[in-house]
Design a protein around this motif. Sequence first.
Motif, PDB file in Angstrom:
ATOM      1  N   PHE A   1       0.263  -1.150   0.082  1.00 61.45           N
ATOM      2  CA  PHE A   1      -0.135  -0.315   0.215  1.00 61.45           C
ATOM      3  C   PHE A   1       0.886   1.143   0.072  1.00 61.45           C
ATOM      4  N   GLY A   2       0.557   1.941  -1.357  1.00 64.03           N
ATOM      5  CA  GLY A   2       2.020   3.325  -1.153  1.00 64.03           C
ATOM      6  C   GLY A   2       1.607   3.151  -2.948  1.00 64.03           C
ATOM      7  N   ARG A   3       3.234   4.229  -2.803  1.00 66.78           N
ATOM      8  CA  ARG A   3       3.031   4.371  -4.128  1.00 66.78           C
ATOM      9  C   ARG A   3       4.145   4.120  -5.365  1.00 66.78           C
ATOM     10  N   THR A   4       3.885   4.042  -6.551  1.00 63.90           N
ATOM     11  CA  THR A   4       5.397   3.025  -7.408  1.00 63.90           C
ATOM     12  C   THR A   4       5.487   4.509  -7.733  1.00 63.90           C
ATOM     13  N   ILE A   5       6.685   3.592  -7.637  1.00 63.16           N
ATOM     14  CA  ILE A   5       8.238   5.331  -8.048  1.00 63.16           C
ATOM     15  C   ILE A   5       8.931   4.163  -9.426  1.00 63.16           C
ATOM     16  N   GLN A   6       9.301   4.858  -9.957  1.00 66.28           N
ATOM     17  CA  GLN A   6       9.785   4.982 -11.015  1.00 66.28           C
ATOM     18  C   GLN A   6      11.718   5.220 -11.321  1.00 66.28           C
ATOM     19  N   LEU A   7      12.526   4.420 -11.366  1.00 66.40           N
ATOM     20  CA  LEU A   7      13.948   4.856 -11.042  1.00 66.40           C
ATOM     21  C   LEU A   7      14.753   4.499 -11.910  1.00 66.40           C
ATOM     22  N   GLY A   8      15.455   4.732 -12.384  1.00 73.48           N
ATOM     23  CA  GLY A   8      16.162   5.091 -13.387  1.00 73.48           C
ATOM     24  C   GLY A   8      18.221   4.803 -13.033  1.00 73.48           C
ATOM     25  N   ARG A   9      19.050   3.448 -13.418  1.00 75.73           N
ATOM     26  CA  ARG A   9      20.313   3.774 -12.746  1.00 75.73           C
ATOM     27  C   ARG A   9      21.175   3.314 -13.705  1.00 75.73           C
ATOM     28  N   ILE A  10      22.027   4.696 -13.842  1.00 76.26           N
ATOM     29  CA  ILE A  10      23.373   4.627 -14.807  1.00 76.26           C
ATOM     30  C   ILE A  10      24.751   3.767 -14.316  1.00 76.26           C
ATOM     31  N   LYS A  11      25.869   3.807 -15.211  1.00 78.64           N
ATOM     32  CA  LYS A  11      26.717   3.043 -15.333  1.00 78.64           C
ATOM     33  C   LYS A  11      27.670   4.165 -14.479  1.00 78.64           C
ATOM     34  N   GLY A  12      27.723   3.368 -12.565  1.00 83.32           N
ATOM     35  CA  GLY A  12      28.585   4.319 -12.020  1.00 83.32           C
ATOM     36  C   GLY A  12      27.692   4.309 -10.690  1.00 83.32           C
ATOM     37  N   ASN A  13      26.595   3.579 -11.057  1.00 82.93           N
ATOM     38  CA  ASN A  13      25.620   3.328 -10.035  1.00 82.93           C
ATOM     39  C   ASN A  13      24.989   4.490  -9.345  1.00 82.93           C
ATOM     40  N   PHE A  14      24.521   5.507  -9.741  1.00 85.69           N
ATOM     41  CA  PHE A  14      24.490   6.987 -10.250  1.00 85.69           C
ATOM     42  C   PHE A  14      22.528   6.586 -10.603  1.00 85.69           C
ATOM     43  N   LEU A  15      21.432   7.410  -9.236  1.00 91.54           N
ATOM     44  CA  LEU A  15      19.785   7.182  -9.971  1.00 91.54           C
ATOM     45  C   LEU A  15      19.795   8.155 -10.106  1.00 91.54           C
ATOM     46  N   PHE A  16      19.074   8.213 -11.150  1.00 90.18           N
ATOM     47  CA  PHE A  16      17.655   8.984 -11.481  1.00 90.18           C
ATOM     48  C   PHE A  16      16.268   8.669 -11.800  1.00 90.18           C
ATOM     49  N   ILE A  17      15.619  10.131 -11.262  1.00 81.36           N
ATOM     50  CA  ILE A  17      14.202   9.652 -10.769  1.00 81.36           C
ATOM     51  C   ILE A  17      12.953   9.837 -11.644  1.00 81.36           C
ATOM     52  N   LEU A  18      12.045   9.180 -12.537  1.00 80.13           N
ATOM     53  CA  LEU A  18      11.060   9.552 -13.367  1.00 80.13           C
ATOM     54  C   LEU A  18      10.233  10.615 -12.199  1.00 80.13           C
ATOM     55  N   LYS A  19       9.042  11.393 -12.467  1.00 79.57           N
ATOM     56  CA  LYS A  19       7.831  12.684 -11.773  1.00 79.57           C
ATOM     57  C   LYS A  19       7.335  11.362 -11.837  1.00 79.57           C
ATOM     58  N   CYS A  20       6.711  11.509 -10.782  1.00 79.91           N
ATOM     59  CA  CYS A  20       6.062  10.403  -9.910  1.00 79.91           C
ATOM     60  C   CYS A  20       4.646  11.026 -10.858  1.00 79.91           C
ATOM     61  N   MET A  21       3.570  10.832 -11.548  1.00 83.97           N
ATOM     62  CA  MET A  21       2.370  11.889 -12.459  1.00 83.97           C
ATOM     63  C   MET A  21       0.674  10.945 -11.015  1.00 83.97           C
ATOM     64  N   ASP A  22       1.297   9.539 -11.087  1.00 85.61           N
ATOM     65  CA  ASP A  22      -0.056   8.166 -10.772  1.00 85.61           C
ATOM     66  C   ASP A  22       0.599   7.941  -9.510  1.00 85.61           C
ATOM     67  N   VAL A  23      -0.625   6.958  -9.025  1.00 85.48           N
ATOM     68  CA  VAL A  23       0.092   6.374  -7.581  1.00 85.48           C
ATOM     69  C   VAL A  23       0.279   4.767  -7.710  1.00 85.48           C
ATOM     70  N   GLN A  24       0.246   5.155  -9.704  1.00 90.96           N
ATOM     71  CA  GLN A  24      -0.013   3.400  -9.959  1.00 90.96           C
ATOM     72  C   GLN A  24       1.595   3.485 -10.954  1.00 90.96           C
ATOM     73  N   MET A  25       2.244   4.449 -11.994  1.00 89.59           N
ATOM     74  CA  MET A  25       2.405   4.526 -12.201  1.00 89.59           C
ATOM     75  C   MET A  25       3.198   2.801 -13.333  1.00 89.59           C
ATOM     76  N   PRO A  26       2.575   2.250 -14.169  1.00 86.53           N
ATOM     77  CA  PRO A  26       2.624   1.131 -15.138  1.00 86.53           C
ATOM     78  C   PRO A  26       3.698   1.065 -15.550  1.00 86.53           C
ATOM     79  N   ASP A  27       4.694   0.026 -15.589  1.00 90.50           N
ATOM     80  CA  ASP A  27       6.107  -0.402 -15.649  1.00 90.50           C
ATOM     81  C   ASP A  27       5.460  -0.232 -17.942  1.00 90.50           C
ATOM     82  N   ARG A  28       5.296  -0.789 -18.630  1.00 92.09           N
ATOM     83  CA  ARG A  28       4.192  -0.901 -19.749  1.00 92.09           C
ATOM     84  C   ARG A  28       4.419   0.167 -20.473  1.00 92.09           C
ATOM     85  N   SER A  29       3.159   1.049 -19.730  1.00 91.31           N
ATOM     86  CA  SER A  29       2.939   2.926 -20.144  1.00 91.31           C
ATOM     87  C   SER A  29       4.235   3.712 -19.921  1.00 91.31           C
TER      88      SER A  29
END
Length: 396
Positions: A311-339
């Motif tokens: 129970f919460g919200r989905t956060i989409q994360l990206g990791r570039i080589k070197g182990n640094f993260l960037f974060i996608l803007k959360c527009m919805d609580v679900q944020m389905p992977d495919r779309s």
Amino acid sequence: MALCLEGLDTKLSGHVISVSVLETHPLIALGNSLPWTQLAGPVIADLKKTTAKGYWWLGRKLQVRIHLAAYFLQKIYDLTDRQTEYWIRDNAAFQLFCGKLSIKNWHAPDHTKIEEFRSRLSPETQRYLANALAQFAVQLGFANPEETDIDSTVQEANVSYPSDANLMVKLCGMATKVLGYLKKKTRALIPDNLSIDLKAVRSKAREYWFAPKNKDREQKNAVFKELHHLVKQQMKPVIDLFQSLDPGRYKRLPWNIQRSIDQINGHGWRYLLDVAHFVRNGTLKTGKILAFHAQEVACITKGKLQKMHEFGRTIQLGRIKGNFLFILKCMDVQMPDRSIFPQFIEEHSKLFGQGTLKSLATDKGYYRRKNLTEGWAFRPGRADQTRLTRRAGDDA
């Protein structure tokens, strides 16, 4: 092999010890590389607009440089608030990274202030800080954005398991608290006969919670229906009273009483009607709330054996080589992977440049044929992972 037994019986005492921290230390190099003024811009804006009374220039000055550095250390080493306070007090490199020699009247922040500083930053500001650090890492040569992994995680909300029986008892508990305060502090506002039989509500809830596992399902549903009817009967006159409160009297109430009244007026009766839909049809009403104090919460099922429902919200994360993260803007609580896949490509291009991304590793939740028409080829990887690579000649 000779043995030295010196110091076994010696008592310890406090001393002044000089510690040498070289300029090549990773934290010193990082502190000298970060553009603190640029990073502090959105942070200062948040601090100015999140004070309790709106007066950010009163009281003791908040050292932004210290707290911002503490925020980074907490994220880098995955520390709790108390651990962050301890290591800043105990570690010379941590102290220098937090600006000990460049700030007058430097002090190690208390763990309560570390938590307060972090909670006053908006989600968008925290996303900006994470993405900015990834950009600086690429500029300094510590990371390579050509190879990227993406995945989603669930940020769990601070709510208990949202069973309807539990929420109905909480609703009656809030109403009982507010009624008790109003009867004690106001005159001739609450009728003497108006009250909630919280004992009866809890008794009926326990009858439902602790019903034997071998009890017939229809009998358990009948008990739940009786609980819902009892709560609805008890809450209806109370909600009518709270909605008719004089605005002037309402403003003079303490903040916690106001918050409880707002939650009951805003969600109480609507919630009971949604539960009635479940009682009648046996299905959940779309959009039914899962907590009275947290509204942007969804039930997320990712197929994990140890966590069937989160129970919460989905956060989409990206990791570039070197182990640094960037974060996608959360527009919805679900944020389905495919779309969400095209937004990842767009965000990566915005942060690191158009055409920089060459290889993208995902799990199979992101795979669908539509995503491969944008200049990407699908190559199977492990059983739980796929890799998307840019086709030769494509720079889109």
